[in-house]
Design an enzyme around this catalytic site. Structure first.
Site, mmCIF file in Angstrom:
data_model
loop_
_atom_site.group_PDB
_atom_site.id
_atom_site.type_symbol
_atom_site.label_atom_id
_atom_site.label_comp_id
_atom_site.label_asym_id
_atom_site.label_seq_id
_atom_site.Cartn_x
_atom_site.Cartn_y
_atom_site.Cartn_z
ATOM 1 N N PRO A 19 65.189 6.350 23.426
ATOM 2 C CA PRO A 19 64.603 5.436 22.683
ATOM 3 C C PRO A 19 64.337 3.754 23.476
ATOM 4 O O PRO A 19 64.805 2.728 22.648
ATOM 5 C CB PRO A 19 64.393 5.329 21.235
ATOM 6 C CG PRO A 19 65.771 5.859 21.340
ATOM 7 C CD PRO A 19 66.173 6.855 21.624
ATOM 8 N N ASP A 42 60.251 4.472 34.467
ATOM 9 C CA ASP A 42 59.930 4.449 33.320
ATOM 10 C C ASP A 42 59.548 2.914 33.385
ATOM 11 O O ASP A 42 60.507 2.945 32.973
ATOM 12 C CB ASP A 42 59.524 5.014 32.405
ATOM 13 C CG ASP A 42 58.803 6.871 32.457
ATOM 14 O OD1 ASP A 42 58.217 6.547 33.256
ATOM 15 O OD2 ASP A 42 58.885 7.526 31.935
ATOM 16 N N LYS A 63 54.736 3.253 34.351
ATOM 17 C CA LYS A 63 53.049 3.250 33.626
ATOM 18 C C LYS A 63 53.138 3.296 32.571
ATOM 19 O O LYS A 63 53.642 3.472 31.476
ATOM 20 C CB LYS A 63 52.372 4.481 33.860
ATOM 21 C CG LYS A 63 52.492 5.192 34.990
ATOM 22 C CD LYS A 63 52.007 6.634 35.150
ATOM 23 C CE LYS A 63 52.607 7.399 34.159
ATOM 24 N NZ LYS A 63 52.947 8.375 35.210
ATOM 25 N N GLY A 94 61.412 7.406 29.414
ATOM 26 C CA GLY A 94 62.202 6.814 27.794
ATOM 27 C C GLY A 94 61.153 8.330 27.511
ATOM 28 O O GLY A 94 60.885 9.438 27.040
ATOM 29 N N GLY A 95 62.851 8.029 26.392
ATOM 30 C CA GLY A 95 62.787 9.158 24.689
ATOM 31 C C GLY A 95 62.610 10.762 25.412
ATOM 32 O O GLY A 95 63.887 10.766 25.952
ATOM 33 N N ASP A 96 61.992 11.928 25.123
ATOM 34 C CA ASP A 96 62.619 12.621 25.590
ATOM 35 C C ASP A 96 61.336 13.181 26.039
ATOM 36 O O ASP A 96 60.498 12.395 26.703
ATOM 37 C CB ASP A 96 61.847 14.115 24.760
ATOM 38 C CG ASP A 96 62.336 15.917 25.082
ATOM 39 O OD1 ASP A 96 63.394 15.871 25.273
ATOM 40 O OD2 ASP A 96 61.707 15.507 25.531
ATOM 41 N N THR A 124 63.461 10.741 21.332
ATOM 42 C CA THR A 124 62.319 10.635 21.119
ATOM 43 C C THR A 124 62.251 9.651 20.277
ATOM 44 O O THR A 124 62.927 9.195 18.798
ATOM 45 C CB THR A 124 61.407 11.830 20.845
ATOM 46 O OG1 THR A 124 59.920 11.350 20.688
ATOM 47 C CG2 THR A 124 61.027 12.407 19.812
ATOM 48 N N ALA A 125 61.407 8.727 20.220
ATOM 49 C CA ALA A 125 60.963 7.723 19.439
ATOM 50 C C ALA A 125 60.855 7.596 18.157
ATOM 51 O O ALA A 125 61.199 7.398 17.523
ATOM 52 C CB ALA A 125 59.891 6.899 20.223
ATOM 53 N N MET A 176 51.698 5.938 21.350
ATOM 54 C CA MET A 176 50.784 4.938 21.890
ATOM 55 C C MET A 176 49.087 4.790 21.275
ATOM 56 O O MET A 176 48.306 5.288 21.701
ATOM 57 C CB MET A 176 50.624 5.905 23.082
ATOM 58 C CG MET A 176 51.420 6.362 24.292
ATOM 59 S SD MET A 176 51.232 7.340 25.383
ATOM 60 C CE MET A 176 51.435 8.310 25.082
HETATM 61 C C1 LIG Z 1 54.339 7.122 27.146
HETATM 62 S S1 LIG Z 1 55.297 7.110 25.326
HETATM 63 C C2 LIG Z 1 56.790 8.101 25.789
HETATM 64 C C3 LIG Z 1 57.707 9.072 24.645
HETATM 65 C C4 LIG Z 1 58.590 9.474 25.039
HETATM 66 N N1 LIG Z 1 58.614 10.371 25.531
HETATM 67 C C5 LIG Z 1 59.682 9.920 23.664
HETATM 68 O O1 LIG Z 1 60.165 10.643 23.942
HETATM 69 O O2 LIG Z 1 59.780 8.622 23.268
HETATM 70 C C6 LIG Z 1 55.486 5.843 24.959
HETATM 71 C C7 LIG Z 1 55.254 5.582 23.413
HETATM 72 O O3 LIG Z 1 56.457 6.380 22.628
HETATM 73 C C8 LIG Z 1 56.748 4.894 21.339
HETATM 74 N N2 LIG Z 1 57.692 3.931 22.084
HETATM 75 C C9 LIG Z 1 58.917 4.566 22.929
HETATM 76 N N3 LIG Z 1 59.853 4.047 22.784
HETATM 77 C C10 LIG Z 1 60.253 3.277 21.594
HETATM 78 C C11 LIG Z 1 61.203 2.655 20.665
HETATM 79 N N4 LIG Z 1 61.746 2.991 20.661
HETATM 80 N N5 LIG Z 1 60.333 2.411 19.606
HETATM 81 C C12 LIG Z 1 58.949 2.430 19.154
HETATM 82 N N6 LIG Z 1 58.239 3.336 20.165
HETATM 83 C C13 LIG Z 1 58.596 4.001 21.212
HETATM 84 C C14 LIG Z 1 55.339 4.546 22.189
HETATM 85 O O4 LIG Z 1 54.682 4.709 20.485
HETATM 86 C C15 LIG Z 1 55.475 3.693 23.371
HETATM 87 O O5 LIG Z 1 53.730 3.406 23.759
#
Ligand SMILES: C[S@@+](CC[C@H](N)C(=O)[O-])C[C@H]1O[C@@H](n2cnc3c(N)ncnc32)[C@H](O)[C@@H]1O
Length: 264
Positions: A19, A42, A63, A94-96, A124-125, A176
């Site tokens: 995250p 990313d 993106k 980002g995240g997973d 993941t977030a 998102m």
């Molecule tokens: C394209 S998605 C990718 C998600 C990512 N693969 C994951 O597993 O967290 C991006 C969205 O994840 C969420 N996100 C990612 N990082 C975050 C964080 N540190 N805090 C809050 N939301 C987050 C938001 O909703 C953001 O718009």
């Protein structure tokens, strides 16, 4: 039979960056970042994590918020090309990498080209946000199903009935979604979720500038994307009632820092 590419090309690692907090990277992700010759990353991956790849060429293919800076097909091609020039190629997401990250399209392109790849999971977030609040996403005796959803659809996709699956679960996280808060509230209320259902809006989960805003489904419509500048996630479920109540002494949604929220 070994494909011609497999014998002469390197490996592409689709790596979860977590995250945002550097120390939430997995050990495997760290080792790969240190070994990488090229890293495609990313927009949300912080510089602090990218600098761990001191030897690598860094290529931003970010993106963000619907702005498709680099078309997905072009990213797929660049990964294949890079694997033919480098032994260790990292695709850092980002995240997973396998959640709302379009990894499947990259995997399909790598498989079609006969390029070896591996997926390295990340935090993941939603898990980071729940950790910040100190509230379990599932809860014994009441919350046995948890949905991970997004209302976002690409320009080439059909409309989505994401709210049907989300409303069927006891609780969940919406990725998102901050720019569509009124539509999310309306969709979930229409599916029978109670207006008083708590919503925790978590911005920059795990990062020093993390922010948590508690509200309810009925009041979610008053939240706008311009209230937030970082990545933001919605956690929705009855288990957030205690945290939300502690912060809602007035009608306005409360903004608290993570430490205050944990003590609530
Ligand atoms: C394209 S998605 C990718 C998600 C990512 N693969 C994951 O597993 O967290 C991006 C969205 O994840 C969420 N996100 C990612 N990082 C975050 C964080 N540190 N805090 C809050 N939301 C987050 C938001 O909703 C953001 O718009």
């Amino acid at each position: 039979m070994i494909d011609r590419h497999e014998s002469i090309c390197g490996t592409v690692y689709l790596v979860g960056a977590g995250p945002g907090a550097v120390d939430l990277l997995t050990v495997r992700a760290l080792k790969l970042l240190e070994a990488a010759e090229i890293v495609f990353h990313d927009a949300l991956v912080p510089r602090e994590i990218l600098t761990l790849s001191s030897r690598a060429e860094l290529v931003s293919v970010g993106k963000r918020c619907g702005r498709h800076t680099t078309a997905q097909r072009f990213i797929n091609k660049r990964l294949v090309d890079a694997a033919c020039r480098h032994r260790v190629v990292v695709r850092l997401k980002g995240g997973d990498p396998l959640l709302f990250g379009r990894a499947q399209e990259e995997i399909a392109a790598l498989e079609a080209a006969g390029i070896r790849y591996e997926v390295v999971p990340g935090v993941t977030a939603a898990f980071a946000a729940a950790a910040s609040i100190g509230t379990s996403l599932s809860q014994r005796g009441g919350v046995r199903s948890v949905a991970l959803a997004t209302p976002r659809v690409g320009s080439d996709e059909n409309a989505s009935d994401w709210a049907r699956g989300f409303a069927a679960a006891d609780a969940g996280a919406i990725y998102m979604g901050i720019g569509e808060a009124p539509a999310i509230a309306a969709a979930l209320l229409a599916k029978g979720k109670p207006p008083a259902l708590p919503v925790a809006v978590v911005e920059n989960a795990s990062l020093p500038h993390e922010r948590i805003v508690y509200t309810s489904l009925a009041r979610l419509a008053s939240i706008t994307a311009s209230d937030f500048s970082g990545p933001t996630l919605l956690l929705i479920g009855p288990q957030f009632t205690k945290r939300a109540a502690a912060q809602q002494s007035s009608d306005a949604a409360s903004v608290v820092d993570a430490k205050t929220a944990r003590r609530a």
